[in-house]
Motif scaffolding. Sequence first.
Motif, short mmCIF file in Angstrom:
data_model
loop_
_atom_site.label_atom_id
_atom_site.label_comp_id
_atom_site.label_asym_id
_atom_site.label_seq_id
_atom_site.Cartn_x
_atom_site.Cartn_y
_atom_site.Cartn_z
N LEU A 258 2.03 60.50 3.04
CA LEU A 258 1.40 60.19 4.32
C LEU A 258 -0.04 59.72 4.09
O LEU A 258 -0.84 60.41 3.49
N ALA A 270 -2.40 57.74 11.24
CA ALA A 270 -1.52 58.17 10.15
C ALA A 270 -0.51 57.07 9.86
O ALA A 270 -0.01 56.42 10.77
N ALA A 272 2.89 56.24 7.30
CA ALA A 272 3.81 56.71 6.26
C ALA A 272 3.87 55.66 5.17
O ALA A 272 4.22 54.52 5.40
N ARG B 90 12.63 61.27 7.12
CA ARG B 90 11.53 61.54 6.19
C ARG B 90 10.39 62.16 6.97
O ARG B 90 9.95 61.63 7.98
N GLU B 92 7.23 62.42 6.40
CA GLU B 92 5.95 61.73 6.56
C GLU B 92 6.03 60.64 7.63
O GLU B 92 5.07 60.39 8.34
N VAL B 93 7.21 60.03 7.75
CA VAL B 93 7.38 59.01 8.79
C VAL B 93 7.32 59.70 10.16
O VAL B 93 6.69 59.21 11.10
N GLN B 95 5.75 62.42 10.83
CA GLN B 95 4.36 62.81 11.09
C GLN B 95 3.56 61.65 11.66
O GLN B 95 2.74 61.81 12.56
N GLN B 96 3.83 60.46 11.12
CA GLN B 96 3.13 59.28 11.63
C GLN B 96 3.47 59.05 13.10
O GLN B 96 2.60 58.77 13.92
#
Lengths: 356, 510
Positions: A258, A270, A272, B90, B92-93, B95-96
């Motif tokens: 991230l 943010a 990814a 995923r 992190e995706v 989270q974005q």
Amino acid sequence: MKIDLTDTTSSKINKALVQGRRSIGTPAVGMVLTLVIVTDEENAYDALKAANEASREHPSRTLVVIKRVSRSPRDRTTSRLDAEVRVGVEAGTGETVILRLYGEVINHAQSVVLPLLLPDAPVVAWWPVNAPLDPAKDPLGALAQRRVTDTYAAEQPNDELEARAGAYTPGDTDLSWTRITPWRSMLAAALDQVTCKVNSVEVEGEEFNPSCELLAMWLAGRLDVPVKRSVSSGPGLTAVRMQTDCGAIVLDRPDGSLATLSIEGQPDRAVALKRRETSELIAEELRRLDPDDTYAAALKFGVDRLGDRATATGGQEPAADTAAPATAPAPAKKAAAKKAPAKSAAKKSASKAAAK
Amino acid sequence: MTPVHGANPLRDAADRRLPRIAGPSGLVIFGVTGDLSRKKLMPAVYDLANRGLLPPGFSLIGFARREWEDEDFAQEVHDAVKEHARTPFREEVWQQLVQGMRFVQGNFDDDDAFERLKSTMQELDKAQGTGGNFAFYLSVPPKFFPQVVQQLKKHGLADAPEGSWRRAVIEKPFGHDLESAKELNAIVHEVFAPDQVFRIDHYLGKETVQNILALRFANTLFEPIWNRSYVDHVQITMAEDIGIGGRAGYYDGIGAARDVIQNHLLQLMALTAMEEPASFDADALVAEKAKVLGAVRLPKELGEHTVRGQYAAGWQGGEKAVGYLQEDGIDPKSKTDTYAAIKLGVDNRRWAGVPFYLRTGKRLGRRVTEIAVVFQRAPHSPFDHTATEELGQNAIVIRVQPDEGITVRFGSKVPGTSMEIRDVSMDFAYGESFTESSPEAYERLILDVLLGDSNLFPRTEEVELSWNILDPIEKYWDKHGKPAQYPAGTWGPAEADEMLARDGRSWRRP
């Protein structure tokens, strides 16, 4: 379906392919390209796995050329070709032939591969490790219009980058370049949002990761500004900092997944930016088969024209604030140098994990 | 904040690895608790993010009646994504995405709710940097369109601040006849400029449909025979194996022709029949499509060349199915068509005299959508009659779904000592369409909305031309007869077979 052929020839392999297709009941061939993977036994499994996954997007005939080491002088004089033909579920959406070469035929691998290429369809050669320094002149590389190498797997990536730049022939490409596509697209998107002039750039990432150099060279070439390459402990690329007329633009990814995009005067966002699997890299590679001029331009910019990496670790303000190990320059450098051989050796065997 | 692509030194037309990433923007979904939103829109947004095609700071606002907090909404999206997304989940995706998720609770007549929506959008501009760019996705029944659109206008949400955009995305049905379509267009266009209104016809987002243009205009092999000199007729089929399910309220009174032929099938027909566009941009495409839709001619005897039907009880694929009139919530006297077949002509030099047969239906043999271009028989055969007895007509079949690809049918000699010629198929299949690599239609369309690229969206004039074609047929059906019955799980009523038999042809079994 799997057919094993021992001490065989290309024409017998072709027969086995037809036989295999018939027996699984799909005689039509819908494959769009031939992928030739040149590798050693150690890396064959992972490379083939990645290729099979990529074949879902690009149905292909995959030829794995494995050059076996001959132990004795007598072995070296005799030559033998063993093949394993896979069609159907074992081979993704296409066909796979694993070719094991012993003895003299190792030096004539192209004679085995040539009869097995799909008619008309493009040929892509991929060396997961130990790529020849001039892939286009390599007998197998000469059959292909696209030659995929991976400088990340090299012992001395920077030297290899220079060698590649010298030997560049249209159609050459490097998975280390493929790995940075998400970074490049995010940086381009960031510059879409502002109308500022970039004055200088810093690319920060782990040592011995040629992706950092390629990204730095691309930025330097496109933006025509000084670009400094600095070293962090990774993983992979960790940050790109652009100084512009209207403040800093920073894309920072400390954890390998991230990232944060900060543009001065705008809220932090943010993003990814995951490190991708080899199969995804190969799938991207196979999407376009024309020469990658952008890669050529970045590669030819020259590693030596980047800001000195040794001084970059020397605690000048921008590098020091994020990269903790870089605050103590001398020991860090030494540690990195010491680590180098061990790391690159490990890298060779673990090129499956070579996802940036 | 305006994107200046020309000035960006990192952009280069030759650098074709770099994907098109939408600029800073957000998506507001009305009716976010609905099926479409859960099964298609939310997963598509996630998949786009996963492919790295959404801008950093992309925001998603849900608007619905349900009493949810932002977290509940995020949880709902999370579940929908996990269940329906094509690409692996995923963290992190996620989270974005989750940073830009908001929920606004309210009814469409609730002024406070729209004020809250407005402040939420402003808050996102600050926190996420969406830059005032928002698309409003109206995933609501058409009767709410006017209300929502008016509310957007009243609260100033439709007015884009300087240098940014506001777009409206609407789903079919675009009215139920020409008049209502015009009314709807007037309502929407009063608030949004015509080029900022995106009508979703998800068929146009499908790879195969886009490939029709590639097949026809990038090759030399097909175009020379793509005309009345070689083509005998064209069959466009969209068959579903399911019944109306829980959509009784929507479906009854609308019917198959309005639901499918007016938009999907006429669009497929336009792409199949149109002339080569001057370029691949939205204006050139729409000009050619409108030309061919305008040239469509209805048969004189509507009774003989159109058929409608209703599925009766029967067995579909090993399961017992009730008839349409026995479905929950359907008036037992309903005349709504669940099957429709029509014959159309195209009055131009290329297609004069070539019939286009369009059919669609529910509870048919299997789920399939395809375009079959059937060619004339060879004018002379050196083989004797018995040799070619089994030989059918050559055909090129574009399989739209499932199993996307193209089939070519032609004659081939049967191995053996006697000369006998029989049909064989040659198949081209797109790589397995459920892999990560092949984007879902909604992904492509949502991305195009955010990019402002209207290639794949039908325009007002196309919608109106399509109603022009269908209206006389619907009027005729209203006054004459009633739908023919066909057992569930078959390929439609016998009347449809007779309709083609009158022309000396027969339906392909798809």
